[in-house]
Design a protein around this motif. Sequence first.
Motif, PDB file in Angstrom:
ATOM      1  N   GLY A 139      -2.254   8.700  -8.899  1.00 52.90           N
ATOM      2  CA  GLY A 139      -0.855   9.021  -9.161  1.00 52.90           C
ATOM      3  C   GLY A 139      -0.449   8.967 -10.610  1.00 52.90           C
ATOM      4  O   GLY A 139       0.688   9.315 -10.958  1.00 52.90           O
TER       5      GLY A 139
ATOM      6  N   SER B 249       0.651   0.339  -2.120  1.00 50.84           N
ATOM      7  CA  SER B 249       1.570   1.289  -2.749  1.00 50.84           C
ATOM      8  C   SER B 249       2.485   0.516  -3.684  1.00 50.84           C
ATOM      9  O   SER B 249       3.228  -0.375  -3.242  1.00 50.84           O
ATOM     10  CB  SER B 249       2.400   2.027  -1.685  1.00 50.84           C
ATOM     11  N   LEU B 250       2.431   0.845  -4.969  1.00 54.25           N
ATOM     12  CA  LEU B 250       3.242   0.127  -5.945  1.00 54.25           C
ATOM     13  C   LEU B 250       4.681   0.623  -5.928  1.00 54.25           C
ATOM     14  O   LEU B 250       4.936   1.791  -5.612  1.00 54.25           O
ATOM     15  CB  LEU B 250       2.657   0.316  -7.344  1.00 54.25           C
ATOM     16  N   PRO B 251       5.632  -0.240  -6.280  1.00 53.54           N
ATOM     17  CA  PRO B 251       7.002   0.239  -6.467  1.00 53.54           C
ATOM     18  C   PRO B 251       7.010   1.369  -7.501  1.00 53.54           C
ATOM     19  O   PRO B 251       6.154   1.401  -8.393  1.00 53.54           O
ATOM     20  CB  PRO B 251       7.730  -1.008  -7.001  1.00 53.54           C
ATOM     21  N   ARG B 252       7.934   2.294  -7.392  1.00 53.56           N
ATOM     22  CA  ARG B 252       7.949   3.477  -8.258  1.00 53.56           C
ATOM     23  C   ARG B 252       7.903   3.091  -9.735  1.00 53.56           C
ATOM     24  O   ARG B 252       8.640   2.227 -10.201  1.00 53.56           O
ATOM     25  CB  ARG B 252       9.185   4.311  -7.975  1.00 53.56           C
ATOM     26  N   VAL B 253       6.977   3.740 -10.447  1.00 57.18           N
ATOM     27  CA  VAL B 253       6.799   3.488 -11.877  1.00 57.18           C
ATOM     28  C   VAL B 253       7.307   4.697 -12.659  1.00 57.18           C
ATOM     29  O   VAL B 253       6.947   5.838 -12.342  1.00 57.18           O
ATOM     30  CB  VAL B 253       5.311   3.228 -12.210  1.00 57.18           C
TER      31      VAL B 253
ATOM     32  N   GLY C   7       9.350   9.481 -12.759  1.00 61.14           N
ATOM     33  CA  GLY C   7       8.887   8.476 -11.819  1.00 61.14           C
ATOM     34  C   GLY C   7       7.709   8.957 -11.008  1.00 61.14           C
ATOM     35  O   GLY C   7       7.661  10.112 -10.579  1.00 61.14           O
ATOM     36  N   ARG C   8       6.746   8.077 -10.788  1.00 57.70           N
ATOM     37  CA  ARG C   8       5.574   8.395  -9.981  1.00 57.70           C
ATOM     38  C   ARG C   8       5.348   7.285  -8.950  1.00 57.70           C
ATOM     39  O   ARG C   8       5.563   6.102  -9.228  1.00 57.70           O
ATOM     40  CB  ARG C   8       4.322   8.518 -10.857  1.00 57.70           C
ATOM     41  N   ASP C   9       4.877   7.688  -7.750  1.00 57.07           N
ATOM     42  CA  ASP C   9       4.422   6.725  -6.745  1.00 57.07           C
ATOM     43  C   ASP C   9       2.924   6.522  -6.939  1.00 57.07           C
ATOM     44  O   ASP C   9       2.140   7.485  -6.861  1.00 57.07           O
ATOM     45  CB  ASP C   9       4.706   7.247  -5.331  1.00 57.07           C
ATOM     46  N   LEU C  10       2.517   5.298  -7.201  1.00 66.42           N
ATOM     47  CA  LEU C  10       1.121   4.990  -7.491  1.00 66.42           C
ATOM     48  C   LEU C  10       0.474   4.294  -6.294  1.00 66.42           C
ATOM     49  O   LEU C  10       1.105   3.489  -5.600  1.00 66.42           O
ATOM     50  CB  LEU C  10       1.007   4.105  -8.727  1.00 66.42           C
ATOM     51  N   LEU C  11      -0.791   4.611  -6.065  1.00 64.35           N
ATOM     52  CA  LEU C  11      -1.534   4.056  -4.935  1.00 64.35           C
ATOM     53  C   LEU C  11      -2.806   3.396  -5.454  1.00 64.35           C
ATOM     54  O   LEU C  11      -3.531   3.969  -6.267  1.00 64.35           O
ATOM     55  CB  LEU C  11      -1.889   5.162  -3.943  1.00 64.35           C
TER      56      LEU C  11
END
Length: 218
Positions: free
Chosen positions: A130, A180-184, A190-194
Motif C-alpha cells: 500500500g 491493517s494499519l490505521p490510515r496513513v 491517505g493510504r490503507d496499509l497492510l
Amino acid sequence: MRREALEYYGHGVDGGFYVIDMGGVQMTVPETLAMVSILPDQALPLGLVVTEDLIQEELRAVLPGHPWPFHRVSASEFAVHFPSVAILRMCACGSSFSLPLHQLRVSIQPSSAARDTVATLSEVWVQLSGLPHEARRPEVVALVSQAVGKLTELDMSSLLGLGPIRLRLLCPAIYVFPVSLPRVFFDRVGRDLLVELDEELSGPGGPPSPSVPGPRRR
C-alpha cells in the motif's frame, strides 16, 4: 557512544510496547528455573483441582525440605525453581514426569526466560503493501514499520517495482497477521496499509537478496 532510549513501537496494532536497546546484553536466567506444564488430555482424579497449593504439595513430595519457590504463569503453567541443575535435568529427561501424590503428568523444560518475564518479542519477516511509489524509501519504511514493531532488517530489492516491501520486525509473539494499519497520510494523500506474514522469508535462509539492518539510535 551508544545512548540508551525508551523506544515506542506497535502503536498501530494493539496499544504498543516499549523497547530499551541493551546493546546485546543477555538477560540472566537462573540455571535451576524451569517451566512445569500440566499435560492436557489426562484423566484427573475425581474432584482434583489444580491449585497453587496442590502444586506446592506435589513438589515438596518430590524432595522434602526444599522450599520449591514457584510462580503461576497460566492456568496450567508454573515457573519453578529446582533445588539443583542435576535434579532439574533428571526430572526433565523424559517427555513427561509424574508428580508423586496424584500421578499428575507434567512437562518440565528448562526456562529460557526469567521468572518475572511476562512476554517476549519474536523476529518475523513481513510484507508491507500500500505504500505509494514516492514513499518506497528506507527512511519512510522505517517510520511506517514503527506502527507494528522494531525494524531489524530491510530487503532493499523489494523497494523496486510495485510489489510488497519485505522487512523483518521484532514484535510481540501474540500478534496475528495480517494487520491493517490505521490510515496513513503521505502529505495529504491517505493510504490503507497492510502488513502480512511473509511465509517464504519467515523460514530458514532469510531474504534472497542484499538487505540492510534497521536504524539504530545512538
